[in-house]
Enzyme design. Structure first.
Site, short mmCIF file in Angstrom:
data_model
loop_
_atom_site.label_atom_id
_atom_site.label_comp_id
_atom_site.label_asym_id
_atom_site.label_seq_id
_atom_site.Cartn_x
_atom_site.Cartn_y
_atom_site.Cartn_z
N LYS A 1 -15.03 22.68 -55.44
CA LYS A 1 -14.12 23.96 -55.81
C LYS A 1 -15.18 25.13 -56.04
O LYS A 1 -14.89 26.15 -55.46
CB LYS A 1 -13.37 23.53 -56.86
CG LYS A 1 -12.44 24.51 -57.68
CD LYS A 1 -11.74 24.35 -58.88
CE LYS A 1 -10.92 22.94 -58.64
NZ LYS A 1 -10.13 22.73 -59.90
N GLN B 1 -15.12 19.57 -58.96
CA GLN B 1 -15.31 20.74 -59.42
C GLN B 1 -16.59 21.19 -58.59
O GLN B 1 -16.67 22.52 -58.43
CB GLN B 1 -15.79 20.81 -60.87
CG GLN B 1 -15.80 22.20 -61.70
CD GLN B 1 -14.64 22.47 -61.94
OE1 GLN B 1 -13.58 21.82 -62.39
NE2 GLN B 1 -14.23 23.81 -61.61
N THR C 1 -5.50 30.73 -62.57
CA THR C 1 -5.01 29.19 -61.76
C THR C 1 -3.68 29.59 -61.02
O THR C 1 -3.46 29.22 -59.85
CB THR C 1 -5.41 28.09 -62.54
OG1 THR C 1 -6.32 28.09 -63.24
CG2 THR C 1 -5.10 26.66 -61.65
N LYS D 1 -17.82 18.86 -65.78
CA LYS D 1 -16.61 18.63 -66.69
C LYS D 1 -16.77 17.82 -68.09
O LYS D 1 -17.90 17.14 -68.09
CB LYS D 1 -15.47 17.78 -65.87
CG LYS D 1 -14.19 18.11 -66.11
CD LYS D 1 -13.79 19.61 -65.63
CE LYS D 1 -12.27 19.66 -65.83
NZ LYS D 1 -11.84 20.80 -65.20
N GLY E 1 -12.13 26.08 -70.82
CA GLY E 1 -10.92 25.21 -71.26
C GLY E 1 -10.29 24.41 -70.24
O GLY E 1 -10.71 24.39 -69.00
N ASP E 2 -9.36 23.28 -70.44
CA ASP E 2 -8.69 22.48 -69.44
C ASP E 2 -7.46 22.03 -70.22
O ASP E 2 -6.98 22.53 -71.07
CB ASP E 2 -9.53 21.55 -69.06
CG ASP E 2 -9.01 20.89 -67.93
OD1 ASP E 2 -8.24 19.81 -68.01
OD2 ASP E 2 -9.24 21.26 -66.80
N SER F 1 -13.17 32.58 -64.31
CA SER F 1 -14.18 32.15 -65.12
C SER F 1 -15.92 32.38 -64.64
O SER F 1 -16.53 32.75 -65.49
CB SER F 1 -14.33 30.63 -65.31
OG SER F 1 -13.26 30.14 -66.11
N LYS G 1 -20.59 24.19 -64.50
CA LYS G 1 -19.50 25.13 -64.78
C LYS G 1 -18.20 23.98 -64.51
O LYS G 1 -18.17 23.30 -63.45
CB LYS G 1 -19.01 26.26 -63.80
CG LYS G 1 -18.23 27.15 -64.32
CD LYS G 1 -18.51 28.08 -65.59
CE LYS G 1 -17.47 28.90 -66.10
NZ LYS G 1 -16.72 27.77 -66.84
N ASN H 1 0.21 26.51 -68.80
CA ASN H 1 -0.29 27.86 -68.15
C ASN H 1 -0.05 28.15 -66.59
O ASN H 1 0.36 28.90 -66.07
CB ASN H 1 -1.57 28.17 -68.55
CG ASN H 1 -1.71 29.11 -69.78
OD1 ASN H 1 -0.87 29.51 -70.27
ND2 ASN H 1 -2.93 29.40 -70.12
#
Length: 444
Positions: free
Chosen positions: A115, A112, A210, A127, A166-167, A376, A91, A241
């Site tokens: 996290k 990630q 976030t 990623k 997304g990123d 997410s 993820k 964002n």
């Protein structure tokens, strides 16, 4: 098997040459993990868990050929780093930006893993992305690129395998194009991507998650120290964002937000930003220099960052390594008490040392900005059971997750003098869950 920090880093550096971002991320983590493992978990040394966790399970690179609006063929490079799936499917986001390379994606995928583990949700770390730059492209060019990108990526992902999101450079528009192509190729409407529109499988407050989660983590730090966020001054970098919703939530909670920024410069408003001012900043796009024309209380500082201004709380929400050692010293001098990262690794290693020496409360990105991937993960849960939870329920779950992350950081990061080393706590707390899963699943 013995475990020595210097030898371990030399090995990682030798196996990953010319990848400074990845080496920085690994160094930051293993500095805390090796002493802990040697003292408390020798069984993990024998299984070489650390050696395995820094090695991606799979790295995929591929060509992305697409046609621009002038009917000329363009070629970009696509990537997916599937880092660790010990606790669940990979993820992590997709990033479209001209500076994307394997070193950056490996660092992001590595972060990630920890996290995602900290959220308590059953998701592994990954990623991906491309060196494609969406800026200046038409909607049809972006659609063609996304369709070409997914035509290759679709064979490597799936709801039980890898669930991208997304990123930077990949917002709702890009997620829509990517998901549409996946659906067409697989003939299946599944929860293979998160960040979808709320009308077609997305979760409420995903865009806000976030930024909101970042402020919930800051609120936990303040509550732990018997302080309130009300009337605290806040400087924020970025204008996307994360920065926008961090500012929005900070204002809701009673803080005074002084800055937003982009790569061209910084807005500073001595009277503080308001919801009306935030909306105006959004309407300006890249042209933040026009802000003072409507709001004289504000000033624009070209080619400067927010870290020169006095504040109680600093929230870097732009990009990696944006706070240098000199910036960190300036924050300390100006009375900053909390630095919480809304971006991934925005503080250099030297800056982090300054925070620790000054006993600033430092919330690392793997803990403080986990709100995005947390929602997410909640979107994945909603997709799996065919439901859409109301805004209030998702927001409540997000707040609980950030509170649990804070508790984990305190549990593993409390120093003998009472100082909470949130970075150490996040590294150890995030690692242990993954390590136990890897141990249980054997040498794979």
């Amino acid at each position: 098997m013995s475990l020595n920090f210097k030898n371990f880093i030399k090995l990682v550096e030798r196996r990953n040459p010319n990848e400074p971002e990845f080496l920085q991320a690994v160094t930051e983590v293993v500095e805390d993990l090796i002493p802990y493992i040697v003292e408390n978990r020798p069984d993990l040394v024998d299984l070489n868990i650390l050696g395995r966790i820094v090695e991606p399970e799979r790295m995929i690179t591929f060509r992305v050929a697409w046609m621009d609006d002038n009917n000329e063929v363009q070629v970009n490079r696509g990537y997916r780093v599937q880092m660790n799936s010990a606790i669940g499917p990979y993820k992590g986001g997709l990033r479209f930006a001209p500076d994307v390379n394997l070193s950056i994606l490996k660092f992001l995928a590595f972060e990630q893993v920890f996290k995602n583990s900290l959220t308590g949700l059953p998701i592994g770390g990954g990623k991906g992305g491309s060196d494609f730059d969406p800026k200046g492209k038409s909607d049809t060019e972006i659609m063609r690129f996304c369709q070409s990108f997914m035509t290759e990526l679709h064979r490597h992902i799936g709801p039980g395998t890898d669930v991208p999101a997304g990123d930077i450079g990949v917002g709702g528009r890009e997620v829509g194009y990517l998901f549409g192509q996946y659906k067409r190729l697989q003939n299946s409407f599944s929860g293979v991507m998160t960040g979808k529109g709320t009308q077609w499988g997305g979760s409420f407050i995903r865009p806000e998650a976030t930024g909101y989660g970042l402020l919930y983590f800051v609120q936990c730090i303040l509550d732990f120290n018997n302080e309130s966020i009300e009337n605290k001054t806040v400087t924020i970098s970025g204008a996307g964002n994360v920065a926008y919703y961090a500012a929005e939530k900070a204002i809701q909670l009673g803080a005074k937000v002084l800055t937003l920024s982009n790569s061209q410069g910084t807005i500073y408003d001595k009277e503080g930003l308001t919801f009306e001012k935030l909306q105006h900043i959004t309407s300006l796009g890249r042209n933040l220099s026009r802000y003072p024309k409507k709001y004289p209380s504000g000033s624009y500082h070209a080619k400067e960052t927010p870290w020169q201004f006095k504040c109680d709380i600093a929230l870097p929400c732009a990009t990696q390594n944006e706070i240098s050692e000199a910036d960190a010293k300036r924050l300390v001098k100006n009375g900053c008490k909390i630095v919480a990262e809304g971006a991934n690794m925005p503080s250099t290693a030297e800056a982090i040392r300054v925070y620790e020496q000054a006993k600033i409360h430092f919330g690392p990105g793997k803990a403080a900005n986990a709100g995005g991937v947390a929602v997410s993960g909640l979107e994945m849960s909603q997709n799996a059971i065919g439901q859409q939870w109301p805004h209030e329920k998702v927001d409540h779950r997000l707040k609980l997750i950030m509170e649990e992350i804070h508790k984990t950081c305190v549990r593993y990061g409390k120093e003998p003098n009472g100082y909470i080393n949130y970075l150490k706590g996040a590294n150890i707390g995030g690692f242990l869950k993954v390590a136990e899963a890897m141990k249980a699943q054997g040498v794979v």
